[in-house]
Design a protein around this motif. Structure first.
Motif, PDB file in Angstrom:
ATOM      1  N   ALA A  27       0.836  -1.202   0.000  1.00 31.92           N
ATOM      2  CA  ALA A  27       0.000   0.000   0.000  1.00 31.92           C
ATOM      3  C   ALA A  27       0.868   1.248   0.000  1.00 31.92           C
ATOM      4  O   ALA A  27       0.623   2.204  -0.749  1.00 31.92           O
ATOM      5  N   ALA A  28       1.901   1.258   0.851  1.00 29.80           N
ATOM      6  CA  ALA A  28       2.793   2.417   0.903  1.00 29.80           C
ATOM      7  C   ALA A  28       3.497   2.612  -0.432  1.00 29.80           C
ATOM      8  O   ALA A  28       3.658   3.743  -0.906  1.00 29.80           O
ATOM      9  N   ALA A  29       3.925   1.513  -1.054  1.00 30.20           N
ATOM     10  CA  ALA A  29       4.614   1.601  -2.343  1.00 30.20           C
ATOM     11  C   ALA A  29       3.683   2.122  -3.433  1.00 30.20           C
ATOM     12  O   ALA A  29       4.094   2.925  -4.281  1.00 30.20           O
ATOM     13  N   ALA A  30       2.434   1.668  -3.425  1.00 31.34           N
ATOM     14  CA  ALA A  30       1.473   2.118  -4.435  1.00 31.34           C
ATOM     15  C   ALA A  30       1.217   3.618  -4.308  1.00 31.34           C
ATOM     16  O   ALA A  30       1.186   4.345  -5.305  1.00 31.34           O
ATOM     17  N   ILE A  31       1.047   4.086  -3.075  1.00 32.71           N
ATOM     18  CA  ILE A  31       0.791   5.513  -2.857  1.00 32.71           C
ATOM     19  C   ILE A  31       2.030   6.326  -3.199  1.00 32.71           C
ATOM     20  O   ILE A  31       1.951   7.366  -3.868  1.00 32.71           O
ATOM     21  N   ALA A  32       3.188   5.858  -2.746  1.00 29.70           N
ATOM     22  CA  ALA A  32       4.425   6.580  -3.005  1.00 29.70           C
ATOM     23  C   ALA A  32       4.732   6.630  -4.503  1.00 29.70           C
ATOM     24  O   ALA A  32       5.166   7.666  -5.022  1.00 29.70           O
ATOM     25  N   GLY A  33       4.518   5.512  -5.193  1.00 29.94           N
ATOM     26  CA  GLY A  33       4.777   5.484  -6.626  1.00 29.94           C
ATOM     27  C   GLY A  33       3.895   6.457  -7.385  1.00 29.94           C
ATOM     28  O   GLY A  33       4.352   7.148  -8.302  1.00 29.94           O
ATOM     29  N   ALA A  34       2.625   6.543  -6.992  1.00 31.58           N
ATOM     30  CA  ALA A  34       1.696   7.452  -7.666  1.00 31.58           C
ATOM     31  C   ALA A  34       1.969   8.900  -7.313  1.00 31.58           C
ATOM     32  O   ALA A  34       1.746   9.802  -8.125  1.00 31.58           O
ATOM     33  N   ALA A  35       2.444   9.143  -6.098  1.00 31.51           N
ATOM     34  CA  ALA A  35       2.654  10.514  -5.632  1.00 31.51           C
ATOM     35  C   ALA A  35       4.080  11.011  -5.850  1.00 31.51           C
ATOM     36  O   ALA A  35       4.345  12.199  -5.668  1.00 31.51           O
ATOM     37  N   GLY A  36       4.991  10.110  -6.208  1.00 30.95           N
ATOM     38  CA  GLY A  36       6.389  10.498  -6.295  1.00 30.95           C
ATOM     39  C   GLY A  36       6.989  10.744  -4.927  1.00 30.95           C
ATOM     40  O   GLY A  36       7.915  11.550  -4.767  1.00 30.95           O
ATOM     41  N   ALA A  37       6.457  10.054  -3.919  1.00 33.68           N
ATOM     42  CA  ALA A  37       6.894  10.241  -2.538  1.00 33.68           C
ATOM     43  C   ALA A  37       7.998   9.249  -2.185  1.00 33.68           C
ATOM     44  O   ALA A  37       8.261   8.291  -2.911  1.00 33.68           O
ATOM     45  N   LYS A  38       8.621   9.474  -1.039  1.00 31.36           N
ATOM     46  CA  LYS A  38       9.651   8.582  -0.532  1.00 31.36           C
ATOM     47  C   LYS A  38       9.102   7.760   0.614  1.00 31.36           C
ATOM     48  O   LYS A  38       8.410   8.295   1.494  1.00 31.36           O
TER      49      LYS A  38
END
Length: 314
Positions: A27-38
């Motif tokens: 879940a964290a990876a999916a959100i980070a990937g879509a948001a360009g987050a770390k």
């Protein structure tokens, strides 16, 4: 959402070395990937106090070093896996008891979101992450996305994570509306629609002598309240649509707000529930409110718990 940018830049994932806790990673990876987050992987290291017996002190030190090395490599391996998948990631080991240590570190960081499972099992058989999740939800001033871990036979498997819809529970109060910012940011990031839900409890008009059945007057007042809730939700939804988010409003009469939200959050629907908390109560504890507490403890789907908005400097 914390701040006013509406973007996720730093996502913290607390881990304890267990496959259950690792289920927050997709879940964290999916959100980070879509948001360009770390993604920042964090593990709180703690061992029992050292023995007083000098004969076992050397053994204790050896175990301590081995555990530290193992935990450090464990975090690094997950970070490498995320990087291989195109997600920015870093790993950090902290010192101290998991709950207070994580609360202190996250509170001083620039975290925009915490993603974690609701329980797990740490080193030396310590069952930790039920209480840790509770401490973080009640103490942090950033949104926390809680995920219910799968059964043991599916734990630890990196499966694709997604949410098809974000359902936000509202009741017309400012406290409940605190969920809107983070939920909207997540909806934009994941490109999913939002559904705003307010439950109107049936009104029972007092009568003398008391009646054992609802009257027509009861139903009329309840319907008026439902329409008022609908108008309120439509106003909020209109604001979200102006931001480019597909939003719908649902005002329904039911005997329990938590019960209806839990029903809407059935796992097969791919829903993510979002709820705001009441605010700070007592000296240091955050009062979740009865609805939020029931969702955190009973929902089959991810629950985004959002504390009151507070202005923080980075």
């Amino acid at each position: 959402m914390k701040g006013s940018t509406g973007h996720f830049r730093s996502i913290v994932v607390p881990l304890d070395g267990s496959p259950f806790a690792e289920q927050a990673i997709p879940a964290a990876a999916a959100i980070a990937g879509a948001a360009g987050a770390k993604v920042r992987l964090v593990l709180a290291h703690r061992l029992p106090p050292p023995p007083n017996d000098p004969e076992t002190a050397k053994l204790y030190v050896s175990v301590e070093l081995a555990v530290r090395k193992s935990e450090r490599e464990y975090l690094r391996s997950i970070a490498r896996r995320l990087k291989d998948g195109g997600v920015q990631a870093s790993a950090l080991m902290l010192e101290g008891p998991a709950g207070p240590t994580l609360v202190h570190w996250i509170s001083g960081s620039a975290a925009d979101l915490v993603v974690m499972t609701t329980h797990g099992r740490g080193a030396l058989g310590r069952a930790t992450y039920g209480s840790v999740a509770d401490q973080l939800v009640r103490s942090l001033e950033v949104p926390v996305l809680l995920l219910r871990p799968e059964t043991a036979d599916r734990a630890g498997k990196d499966t694709a994570w997604m949410a098809r819809e974000i359902v936000v529970g509202l009741d017309g109060s400012r406290a409940a509306e605190t969920a809107l910012g983070a939920a909207a940011a997540l909806a934009r990031t994941l490109e999913v629609p939002m559904t705003l839900v307010q439950v109107v409890l049936p009104l029972a008009v007092a009568a003398d002598p008391p009646l054992s059945f609802p009257t027509g007057y009861d139903a009329q007042i309840t319907e008026v309240r439902r329409r008022e809730a609908r108008d309120y939700l439509e106003d909020v939804a209109e604001g979200l649509r102006a931001q480019g988010i597909a939003a719908t409003a649902v005002a329904a009469v039911a005997g329990s707000a938590a019960g209806m939200l839990l029903e809407l959050g059935r796992s097969e629907r791919g829903v993510l529930l979002a709820i705001g908390t009441r605010g700070r109560g007592g000296v240091k504890r955050l009062m979740l409110g009865s609805v939020a507490d029931k969702l955190v403890r009973g929902a089959e789907v991810p629950v985004l718990v959002v504390p009151p908005v507070r202005h923080r400097t980075r």
